[in-house]
Design a protein around this motif. Structure first.
Motif, PDB file in Angstrom:
ATOM      1  N   GLU A 232      52.042 -58.505  50.647  1.00 42.57           N
ATOM      2  CA  GLU A 232      53.425 -58.358  51.214  1.00 42.57           C
ATOM      3  C   GLU A 232      53.830 -59.233  52.452  1.00 42.57           C
ATOM      4  O   GLU A 232      54.851 -59.605  52.537  1.00 42.57           O
ATOM      5  CB  GLU A 232      53.409 -56.858  51.866  1.00 42.57           C
ATOM      6  N   LEU A 233      52.888 -59.601  53.218  1.00 45.61           N
ATOM      7  CA  LEU A 233      53.113 -60.345  54.441  1.00 45.61           C
ATOM      8  C   LEU A 233      53.544 -61.694  53.812  1.00 45.61           C
ATOM      9  O   LEU A 233      54.558 -62.489  54.409  1.00 45.61           O
ATOM     10  CB  LEU A 233      52.014 -60.547  55.663  1.00 45.61           C
ATOM     11  N   LYS A 234      52.648 -62.192  52.842  1.00 46.76           N
ATOM     12  CA  LYS A 234      52.911 -63.375  52.306  1.00 46.76           C
ATOM     13  C   LYS A 234      54.227 -63.634  51.798  1.00 46.76           C
ATOM     14  O   LYS A 234      55.082 -64.709  52.161  1.00 46.76           O
ATOM     15  CB  LYS A 234      51.968 -63.804  51.232  1.00 46.76           C
ATOM     16  N   ASN A 235      54.609 -62.535  51.070  1.00 46.92           N
ATOM     17  CA  ASN A 235      56.052 -62.547  50.471  1.00 46.92           C
ATOM     18  C   ASN A 235      57.273 -62.662  51.425  1.00 46.92           C
ATOM     19  O   ASN A 235      58.256 -63.234  51.537  1.00 46.92           O
ATOM     20  CB  ASN A 235      56.234 -61.482  49.621  1.00 46.92           C
ATOM     21  N   LEU A 236      56.970 -61.573  52.499  1.00 50.11           N
ATOM     22  CA  LEU A 236      57.904 -61.825  53.673  1.00 50.11           C
ATOM     23  C   LEU A 236      57.885 -62.912  54.266  1.00 50.11           C
ATOM     24  O   LEU A 236      59.077 -63.333  54.664  1.00 50.11           O
ATOM     25  CB  LEU A 236      57.415 -60.634  54.665  1.00 50.11           C
ATOM     26  N   ALA A 237      56.829 -63.866  54.536  1.00 47.40           N
ATOM     27  CA  ALA A 237      57.019 -64.961  55.217  1.00 47.40           C
ATOM     28  C   ALA A 237      57.601 -66.240  54.385  1.00 47.40           C
ATOM     29  O   ALA A 237      58.314 -67.147  54.848  1.00 47.40           O
ATOM     30  CB  ALA A 237      55.812 -65.504  55.335  1.00 47.40           C
TER      31      ALA A 237
ATOM     32  N   ASN B 224      60.313 -50.941  52.223  1.00 47.32           N
ATOM     33  CA  ASN B 224      59.072 -51.314  51.460  1.00 47.32           C
ATOM     34  C   ASN B 224      57.640 -51.097  52.437  1.00 47.32           C
ATOM     35  O   ASN B 224      56.751 -51.067  52.033  1.00 47.32           O
ATOM     36  CB  ASN B 224      59.010 -52.677  51.174  1.00 47.32           C
ATOM     37  N   GLY B 225      58.124 -50.690  53.858  1.00 47.27           N
ATOM     38  CA  GLY B 225      56.784 -50.541  54.450  1.00 47.27           C
ATOM     39  C   GLY B 225      55.894 -51.682  54.546  1.00 47.27           C
ATOM     40  O   GLY B 225      54.610 -51.617  54.669  1.00 47.27           O
ATOM     41  N   GLN B 226      56.465 -53.015  54.502  1.00 49.94           N
ATOM     42  CA  GLN B 226      55.596 -54.064  54.739  1.00 49.94           C
ATOM     43  C   GLN B 226      55.167 -54.403  56.176  1.00 49.94           C
ATOM     44  O   GLN B 226      55.735 -55.167  56.992  1.00 49.94           O
ATOM     45  CB  GLN B 226      56.663 -55.460  54.347  1.00 49.94           C
ATOM     46  N   GLU B 227      53.820 -53.845  56.344  1.00 52.01           N
ATOM     47  CA  GLU B 227      53.402 -54.032  57.719  1.00 52.01           C
ATOM     48  C   GLU B 227      52.245 -55.102  57.830  1.00 52.01           C
ATOM     49  O   GLU B 227      52.104 -55.935  58.312  1.00 52.01           O
ATOM     50  CB  GLU B 227      53.175 -52.720  58.565  1.00 52.01           C
TER      51      GLU B 227
ATOM     52  N   LYS C 196      63.748 -56.626  66.154  1.00 54.38           N
ATOM     53  CA  LYS C 196      62.127 -56.442  66.200  1.00 54.38           C
ATOM     54  C   LYS C 196      61.899 -56.429  64.666  1.00 54.38           C
ATOM     55  O   LYS C 196      60.846 -56.808  64.268  1.00 54.38           O
ATOM     56  CB  LYS C 196      62.344 -55.058  66.805  1.00 54.38           C
ATOM     57  N   SER C 197      62.680 -56.027  63.854  1.00 55.76           N
ATOM     58  CA  SER C 197      62.385 -56.159  62.354  1.00 55.76           C
ATOM     59  C   SER C 197      62.028 -57.332  61.896  1.00 55.76           C
ATOM     60  O   SER C 197      61.340 -57.239  60.901  1.00 55.76           O
ATOM     61  CB  SER C 197      63.709 -55.308  61.499  1.00 55.76           C
ATOM     62  N   THR C 198      62.266 -58.547  62.495  1.00 57.51           N
ATOM     63  CA  THR C 198      61.913 -59.724  61.862  1.00 57.51           C
ATOM     64  C   THR C 198      60.556 -60.038  62.549  1.00 57.51           C
ATOM     65  O   THR C 198      60.099 -61.277  62.107  1.00 57.51           O
ATOM     66  CB  THR C 198      62.716 -60.930  62.312  1.00 57.51           C
ATOM     67  N   HIS C 199      59.903 -59.328  63.266  1.00 55.90           N
ATOM     68  CA  HIS C 199      58.709 -59.824  64.004  1.00 55.90           C
ATOM     69  C   HIS C 199      57.510 -60.219  62.906  1.00 55.90           C
ATOM     70  O   HIS C 199      56.984 -61.281  62.946  1.00 55.90           O
ATOM     71  CB  HIS C 199      58.178 -58.874  64.817  1.00 55.90           C
ATOM     72  N   ALA C 200      57.298 -59.041  61.873  1.00 53.13           N
ATOM     73  CA  ALA C 200      56.210 -59.109  61.036  1.00 53.13           C
ATOM     74  C   ALA C 200      56.179 -60.614  60.098  1.00 53.13           C
ATOM     75  O   ALA C 200      55.273 -61.260  60.023  1.00 53.13           O
ATOM     76  CB  ALA C 200      56.099 -58.079  60.076  1.00 53.13           C
ATOM     77  N   GLY C 201      57.747 -60.789  59.746  1.00 55.42           N
ATOM     78  CA  GLY C 201      58.046 -62.290  59.048  1.00 55.42           C
ATOM     79  C   GLY C 201      58.010 -63.615  59.829  1.00 55.42           C
ATOM     80  O   GLY C 201      57.198 -64.290  59.277  1.00 55.42           O
ATOM     81  N   VAL C 202      58.341 -63.586  60.708  1.00 54.94           N
ATOM     82  CA  VAL C 202      58.143 -64.514  61.770  1.00 54.94           C
ATOM     83  C   VAL C 202      56.809 -65.179  62.188  1.00 54.94           C
ATOM     84  O   VAL C 202      56.317 -66.108  62.080  1.00 54.94           O
ATOM     85  CB  VAL C 202      59.017 -64.435  63.090  1.00 54.94           C
TER      86      VAL C 202
END
Length: 576
Positions: free
Chosen positions: A166-171, A158-161, A222-228
């Motif tokens: 997008e970040l809010k949903n990821l979190a 999804n390219g959530q960067e 590393k893929s979890t970094h943006a979400g954390v």
């Protein structure tokens, strides 16, 4: 994980070994870092599963075989993975009013109480084997790893960067929420002071600072970094789409068992944003000066000086050496209805009832100096200044101490004596320093030996030679004899010292908890005369020693002799 005394009884009762063999194995373990349990398993004297079955009978606690048991995920995850791994304890069954847990260490009462309060269930304790615990831990890994991997792949697709939505949903994704909750909860349980979440090229490292030392506790993809990071930003009300500038925030976790504030600092690094969270328990237990670790002689000096109606008390030491805790403890003793106490801090770390606490805001011009000036118009008896950083603050603080106020503050110097030349460097006249400073305390925090695995030993020749490189042993012996800490016939070689072998309760470090070491410099009349003459640091130190000041190293050595800490820890802290 069975304590040695009980283990010996289990072995003898079940005729696994005889008295002669026990003596032989006990002697071997005294000279090696391992435990008697490790040695018996290594030598194949007894299988771990059988040993723990016999231990269950000995303690009259049911034994559980977990190998073929189906454990529901919702039950398993009642104990976070890193807690289960560290304490070798897992949840395997649950009813409406009872939680069944399996452990290798039945002495971990603190953990069982925590789980009971957290789940609001009665704990039913079982003993299991190390192999069974290992197998159950694999289930955790599969569950959380699979979810995190899936989440990471979704994120790539999804390219959530960087888009805030997008970040809010990821979190808010369940695995991310669970990872962050686990990190925070485990840090509280382990009494960590800081959490470091550090991105590198291929992974994220998570470290906790426990008892002043950083320990690696987890590695995340590393893929979890943006979400954390996004999850922590949401908790701390920070900007989700800001990745280039440092950000600071705060949030609070409140449950029936604890209230903890988290101070959040996020900075951009080459591999992504690094997050550091400082844990600040809201309701800290009010300590006494004795509990901090002051020896009886220093305690008399401190109490004599905090009872004076005016003057200055300084606490010195590097960052993280417990200076603020010492000041809060002194304030706790002085906090009475008949006095007005005001503090100016950066930041306010702990809230204290009956004390007026202000936090500086440099952006709007509210600094230590401007706050201090305002305090003087508020009719205070006692003022605490978080830190004296510059000449202006030092000047106002000294003048406040001279005009009838008791002023407490901190200063960054390595020892007590150096605080005096530091004030002279700040252009404070020597007559003001000599007449207003009552007491200077220098301090460090040292790790205490874990009571669960403490053992004694004598220093060998190699250790004595190493010690001699850092301490003047003859001078030290003389001091210990003069102050009644050892007999005249004793030498450093004959003193019994202690260390921790490492066990489950201290995460195999040999240490649990911390205590302070101190040197207390009282500004007496002869000391004031030397200050007026602008004497050198060496001259001031010589007089302080003549007047009986105990140095940090001497205080540490006495605490090592008394079984509170190790020689290695004293060298680590005082020889930096």
């Amino acid at each position: 994980m069975i304590n040695q005394k009980d283990l010996e009884e289990i072995l003898m009762q079940n005729k696994i070994i005889d008295q002669k063999q026990l003596k032989k194995y006990s002697e071997t373990t005294r000279k090696s870092p391992g435990t008697l349990e490790d040695l018996l398993v290594e030598e194949k004297i007894i299988a771990p599963a059988l040993l723990y079955e016999l231990a269950a009978k000995f303690y009259k606690i049911p034994f559980i075989n977990l190998k073929n048991k189906t454990i529901r995920k919702d039950v398993l995850f009642l104990i976070p993975e890193i807690t289960a791994r560290s304490h070798q304890t897992v949840a395997f069954d649950k009813t409406n009013d009872e939680l069944s847990i399996a452990t290798l260490d039945i002495s971990n009462i603190e953990l069982f109480d925590f789980l009971s309060k957290k789940t609001q269930l009665k704990i039913k304790l079982h003993i299991t084997s190390p192999e069974d615990i290992k197998e159950v831990l694999k289930i955790y890994h599969k569950g959380l790893s699979a979810e995190i991997k899936e989440l990471g792949e979704e994120e790539k697709e999804n390219g959530q960067e960087g888009k805030p939505e997008e970040l809010k949903n990821l979190a808010q994704d369940l695995p991310i929420v669970r990872v962050v909750d686990t990190l925070l909860e485990y840090a509280i349980l382990e009494k960590a002071s800081d959490i470091h979440i550090e991105p590198s090229e291929k992974e994220i490292g998570v470290r906790y600072r426990i008892d002043g030392v950083l320990r690696k506790v987890m590695t995340l993809p590393k893929s979890t970094h943006a979400g954390v990071v996004a999850r922590i930003k949401i908790l701390a009300s920070l900007k989700l789409d800001e990745h280039r500038l440092p950000q600071d925030g705060r949030f609070k976790i409140k449950t029936k068992e604890y209230k903890v504030s988290f101070r959040v600092s996020i900075i951009p690094t080459f591999d992504g944003e690094k997050v550091v969270l400082r844990l600040l328990p809201d309701e800290t237990q009010q300590l006494t000066l004795e509990q901090l670790g002051f020896n009886p002689e220093s305690l008399k000096i401190v109490r004599r000086n905090i009872e004076k109606p005016h003057g200055m008390i300084l606490v010195t030491g590097p960052t993280g050496s417990g200076k603020t805790t010492t000041l809060y403890t002194i304030l706790g003793e002085l906090n009475k209805p008949e006095v007005n106490i005001s503090t100016i801090e950066d930041p306010i770390e702990y809230k204290m009832k009956g004390i007026n606490q202000s936090q500086i805001q440099p952006k709007i011009g509210f600094t230590f100096a401007t706050g201090l000036r305002a305090f003087l118009r508020q009719d205070p008896n006692i003022i605490m200044v978080g830190e004296i950083r510059d000449t202006e603050t030092a000047d106002i603080a000294i003048n406040a101490a001279m005009t009838g106020h008791l002023v407490l503050s901190t200063l960054h110097t390595n020892d007590a004596v150096t605080a005096i030349p530091r004030f002279i460097d700040m252009k404070i006249p020597t007559f003001l320093i000599a007449s207003t400073i009552n007491l200077i305390i220098a301090q460090r925090l040292i790790r205490k030996i874990c009571k669960n695995c403490i053992v004694s030993y004598n220093l060998d020749k190699a250790a004595m030679a190493q010690l001699g490189q850092h301490f003047d042993l003859k001078k030290l012996e003389k001091y210990l004899v003069e102050h009644g800490h050892i007999a005249k016939t004793q030498s450093v070689e004959s003193i019994l010292f202690y260390h921790g072998k490492g066990c489950n309760q201290c995460d195999n470090s040999g240490y649990k908890g911390r205590i302070g070491i101190y040197e207390t410099l009282e500004v007496t009349e002869p000391m004031a005369e030397l200050i007026l003459k602008r004497a050198s640091r060496d001259e001031l130190e010589k007089l302080a020693m003549e007047q009986g000041m105990m140095t940090l190293a001497q205080d540490g050595f006495i605490k090592a002799k008394n079984g509170l800490t190790t020689i290695e820890e004293i060298l680590r802290v005082t020889q930096e």
